[in-house]
Scaffold this motif. Structure first.
Motif, short mmCIF file in Angstrom:
data_model
loop_
_atom_site.label_atom_id
_atom_site.label_comp_id
_atom_site.label_asym_id
_atom_site.label_seq_id
_atom_site.Cartn_x
_atom_site.Cartn_y
_atom_site.Cartn_z
N ASP A 128 69.44 60.90 37.46
CA ASP A 128 69.60 59.80 36.38
C ASP A 128 69.90 58.70 37.33
OD1 ASP A 128 72.50 59.90 37.02
OD2 ASP A 128 72.61 61.72 36.02
N SER A 129 70.25 57.69 36.56
CA SER A 129 70.53 56.42 37.21
C SER A 129 71.62 56.20 38.33
CB SER A 129 70.61 55.31 36.14
OG SER A 129 71.85 55.66 35.43
N ALA A 130 72.52 57.14 38.11
CA ALA A 130 73.50 57.24 38.90
C ALA A 130 73.55 58.22 40.07
CB ALA A 130 74.76 57.92 38.14
N HIS A 131 72.64 58.99 40.09
CA HIS A 131 72.47 60.14 41.37
C HIS A 131 70.98 60.06 42.01
CE1 HIS A 131 76.26 61.89 40.47
NE2 HIS A 131 75.97 62.03 39.13
N VAL A 132 71.09 60.08 43.33
CA VAL A 132 70.04 59.90 44.07
C VAL A 132 70.21 61.18 44.90
CG1 VAL A 132 68.58 59.13 45.94
CG2 VAL A 132 69.75 57.67 44.27
N VAL A 133 69.32 62.48 44.81
CA VAL A 133 69.31 63.57 45.58
C VAL A 133 67.90 63.91 46.37
CG1 VAL A 133 69.38 66.16 45.28
CG2 VAL A 133 70.53 64.67 43.69
N LYS A 134 68.23 63.84 47.54
CA LYS A 134 67.03 64.19 48.45
C LYS A 134 67.13 65.40 49.42
CE LYS A 134 66.02 59.43 49.47
NZ LYS A 134 66.00 58.46 50.54
N HIS A 135 66.46 66.25 49.48
CA HIS A 135 66.49 67.34 50.42
C HIS A 135 65.12 67.60 51.01
CE1 HIS A 135 65.81 71.07 47.77
NE2 HIS A 135 65.08 70.26 47.67
N ALA A 136 65.21 68.07 52.22
CA ALA A 136 63.90 68.27 53.20
C ALA A 136 64.39 69.60 54.09
CB ALA A 136 63.73 67.19 54.06
N LEU A 137 63.31 70.36 54.29
CA LEU A 137 63.47 71.49 55.28
C LEU A 137 62.20 71.48 56.17
CD1 LEU A 137 64.64 74.09 56.10
CD2 LEU A 137 63.37 75.33 54.29
N LEU A 138 62.47 71.15 57.21
CA LEU A 138 61.51 71.34 58.11
C LEU A 138 61.59 72.50 59.14
CD1 LEU A 138 62.38 68.00 58.35
CD2 LEU A 138 60.34 68.13 59.50
N VAL A 139 60.39 73.35 59.36
CA VAL A 139 60.58 74.43 60.50
C VAL A 139 59.26 74.26 61.15
CG1 VAL A 139 61.69 76.16 58.79
CG2 VAL A 139 59.22 75.84 58.66
N GLY A 140 59.48 74.88 62.43
CA GLY A 140 58.45 74.64 63.34
C GLY A 140 58.79 75.07 64.71
N GLY A 141 58.11 74.75 65.73
CA GLY A 141 58.45 75.36 67.16
C GLY A 141 57.65 74.52 67.88
N GLY A 142 57.80 75.13 69.20
CA GLY A 142 56.87 74.20 70.11
C GLY A 142 57.29 74.97 71.50
N ALA A 143 57.36 74.04 72.57
CA ALA A 143 57.43 74.57 73.99
C ALA A 143 58.38 73.69 74.78
CB ALA A 143 56.23 74.58 74.49
N LYS A 144 58.99 74.18 75.41
CA LYS A 144 60.05 73.30 76.54
C LYS A 144 59.08 73.58 78.03
CE LYS A 144 62.62 74.83 79.61
NZ LYS A 144 61.85 74.47 80.73
N LEU A 145 58.70 72.57 78.25
CA LEU A 145 57.51 72.76 79.50
C LEU A 145 58.45 72.62 80.74
CD1 LEU A 145 55.03 69.92 77.87
CD2 LEU A 145 54.85 72.55 77.71
N ALA A 146 57.56 72.98 81.68
CA ALA A 146 58.27 73.17 83.23
C ALA A 146 58.03 71.87 83.90
CB ALA A 146 57.72 74.47 84.14
N THR A 147 58.33 70.64 83.46
CA THR A 147 57.76 69.43 83.97
C THR A 147 58.78 68.83 85.04
OG1 THR A 147 58.93 68.00 82.19
CG2 THR A 147 56.53 68.32 82.19
N GLY A 148 60.15 69.56 84.83
CA GLY A 148 61.14 69.18 86.03
C GLY A 148 61.06 70.25 87.16
N ALA A 149 61.43 69.49 88.37
CA ALA A 149 61.40 70.32 89.60
C ALA A 149 62.36 71.42 89.56
CB ALA A 149 61.61 69.35 90.64
N HIS A 150 62.16 72.56 90.26
CA HIS A 150 62.72 73.71 90.39
C HIS A 150 62.81 74.25 91.77
CE1 HIS A 150 65.63 76.85 88.76
NE2 HIS A 150 64.73 77.43 89.58
#
Lengths: 303, 287
Positions: A128-150
């Motif tokens: 209504d004019s008094a309430h702003v409701v927002k929500h978001a759900l993000l799911v995902g993935g990826g990789a941590k790469l081996a770019t650093g020296a070891h």
């Protein structure tokens, strides 16, 4: 392999003297609250972590070494598609270990992380004019790469012969994550969880799998193009123990729970923020490593 | 898609999610079984770590002030001892004698506190014993055979741990400052214990065998080089089965510290020092 080191003056007479417990892997992945979730951004973040390391529980009156991990992250978020978010972080690490009078430093590119998240829920509605409701759900993935020296030498005494002290882990990890944000008027909350399924590096070292998560409440106060967002919450991380060639390393892994405090300020397309993690409960490396408060400062430009 | 297929797919999703959680957080963490296989053909390594403490705190040479059971304050300025004839005991009761094992541990030399034993048969070790001091046979052997840690020459490692041909090595040397010692003795106490039986004239035998068991086995393997972390309590020198008061010890103005096997035996130092050692924990760390 475990080595004891507190008479630093005598260091030069010690061959192959290493330490297994110093600090945590510097490649900890933590996002914090990233609102304005529709926008692209590019930014820098400076973060610092400090640890005290005890080689034995009987040394609790004096740390055998102190480690400091600092990093400057270049981070980028963009939306190639409306529901697809790409997050990339490339850190440059500055590590320092102090043992008595001996200070060892190491710096270099760390391990970059690339994540692709999908917006499962993305709703904003005006009830209504008094309430702003927002929500978001993000799911995902990826990789941590081996770019650093070891790389390190067990015999070179200017090296900190510890896998944890290196800029990178030397392995590629699978990363899974989820972020949920809810905002009702000026109030909001952010929940995020992040898991890393770790790989094994060329030296046969396998960092334990790890998870972290946070629950943060925030408030937005706006004046025209300027807004401030204080936040408070809880953060926790847990890491399984490391292995080398399949052999468990007892004094690794552990958990940490922290209270978080943050303050972000927005002006136009710029965001500046500071975030602190204050440990409340921890047991890292079987209690031999003590984490101090962590601090992060970021400056980002949104598009 | 029918309902059963739908349920199956959902269950599979839940199964995946659940196995992920289980793999991340559940169950005890252990080494891979393959890494624990004993290879009888190759030998391994085991390190004895001598971590010197006083009571519950790490020993800090010259810096920290400690108190004995009489409430007398003292510092530790030197703490050295000989460990020899190391015997490792397996869980099945068999033992392995480490050949030619003579070590001089000094608090002032960090590297001396790590005694790395190489060429050790693989197996699960649950006990360790050693002689506190240098055994009589070795002590009486020609000086040319006493090298390394046992070298009593001017530039030898044992230069400050040797009395004379007859009295031999100082097995345990503890000294430091104390307000309980009068100023005419520089406020400095010295408790030196030795005595292997004597070369030319008979002395008292102050050699003691220390036998310890480990709380968990030390698993020597191809890829596992365990460390047995010992705590050595220098405070026990004065506060063992015999309680020693520096005030009463130094009351006699001619007394200048313990510097002979007989004096050490009379004071009860050998038995006190036998009780200094305990195993704190075992690391079965990868090589």
């Amino acid at each position: 392999m475990k080595r004891l080191l507190f008479f630093a003056l005598l260091l030069l007479s010690i061959p192959g003297w290493a330490c297994d417990v110093c600090g945590c892997s510097g490649t900890n992945f933590y996002l914090g609250v990233l609102p304005q979730f529709q926008k692209h951004f590019v930014g820098f973040r400076y973060r610092t972590q400090r640890y005290d390391t005890f080689m034995s529980r009987h040394h609790i009156d004096q740390a055998d070494s102190r480690e400091s991990f600092q990093a400057i992250d270049l981070w980028v978020r963009f939306y190639p598609l409306r529901r697809v978010q790409v997050l990339a972080i490339a850190p440059y690490q500055f590590h320092q270990q102090t043992q008595g009078n001996v200070v060892r430093r190491l710096q270099g590119l760390g391990d970059a992380t690339v994540l692709v998240n999908y917006k499962l829920i993305d709703r904003s509605r005006i009830r209504d004019s008094a309430h702003v409701v927002k929500h978001a759900l993000l799911v995902g993935g990826g990789a941590k790469l081996a770019t650093g020296a070891h790389r390190y030498s067990e015999t070179d005494l200017s090296d900190v012969a510890n896998p944890n002290f290196q800029p990178g882990t030397g392995a590629t990890d699978l990363v899974l994550n989820g972020i949920y944000t809810l905002r009702v008027n000026r109030w909001g909350m952010n929940v995020d969880a992040n898991a890393r399924i770790t790989g094994t590096n060329a030296e046969g070292y396998h960092f334990g799998n790890r998870v972290n998560g946070s629950l943060i409440g925030f408030y937005v106060k706006q004046w025209g193009a300027t807004a401030v967002m204080p936040s408070v919450g809880l953060y926790a991380e847990y890491a399984r123990k490391d292995h080398k060639y399949g052999v468990l390393i007892q004094e690794t892994g552990g958990y940490l729970a922290a209270a978080t405090l943050g303050l972000d300020a927005y002006r136009g397309n710029w965001v500046v923020g500071v975030n602190a993690q204050l440990p409340v409960q921890q047991r890292i490396s079987d209690g031999l490593v003590q984490a101090h408060s962590r601090l992060a400062i970021h400056l980002s430009r949104m598009f | 898609m029918n309902a059963i297929q739908h349920i199956r797919q959902r269950s599979f999703g839940w199964f995946l999610a659940l196995s992920l959680v289980v793999s991340l957080v559940a169950c005890t963490e252990q080494s891979d079984p393959g890494a624990l296989v004993i290879d009888p053909k190759t030998n391994g390594e085991l390190t004895l770590e001598f971590d010197n403490v006083v009571g519950g705190t790490n020993l800090a040479l010259g810096k920290a002030t400690y108190k004995n059971s009489f409430g007398e304050a003292f510092t530790v300025d030197a703490f050295n001892y000989f460990v020899s004839n190391v015997v490792l005991k397996k869980a099945d009761g068999t033992t392995y004698n480490v050949p030619n094992s003579y070590y001089l541990v000094r608090e002032s030399l960090a590297s001396s506190q790590l005694v790395k034993l190489t060429d050790i048969p693989q197996g699960d070790y649950t006990g360790v014993s050693f002689v506190l001091g240098v055994d009589s046979t070795k002590s009486a052997s020609p000086v040319t055979e006493r090298i390394g840690a046992l070298d009593p020459g001017t530039y030898g490692q044992a230069v400050d741990m040797y009395w004379s041909w007859n009295s031999g090595y100082i097995f345990v040397r503890l000294e430091g400052t104390s307000t309980a010692v009068p100023a005419d003795r520089n406020g400095y106490y010295e408790l030196h214990t030795g005595g292997f039986g004597g070369m030319t004239g008979k002395t008292v035998n102050n050699l003691r065998v220390v036998s310890l068991t480990t709380p968990t086995p030390a698993t020597v393997r191809t890829r596992i080089a365990p460390t047995i972390h010992l705590l050595v309590d220098a405070g026990k020198v004065m506060d063992g089965s015999t309680k020693i008061s520096l005030t009463s010890l130094y009351k006699d103005r001619t007394f200048n510290g313990i510097h002979s096997p007989e004096a050490a035996a009379k004071l009860g130092l050998p038995d006190n020092q036998q009780g200094m050692f305990m195993v704190d924990h075992v690391h079965n760390d990868p090589k």
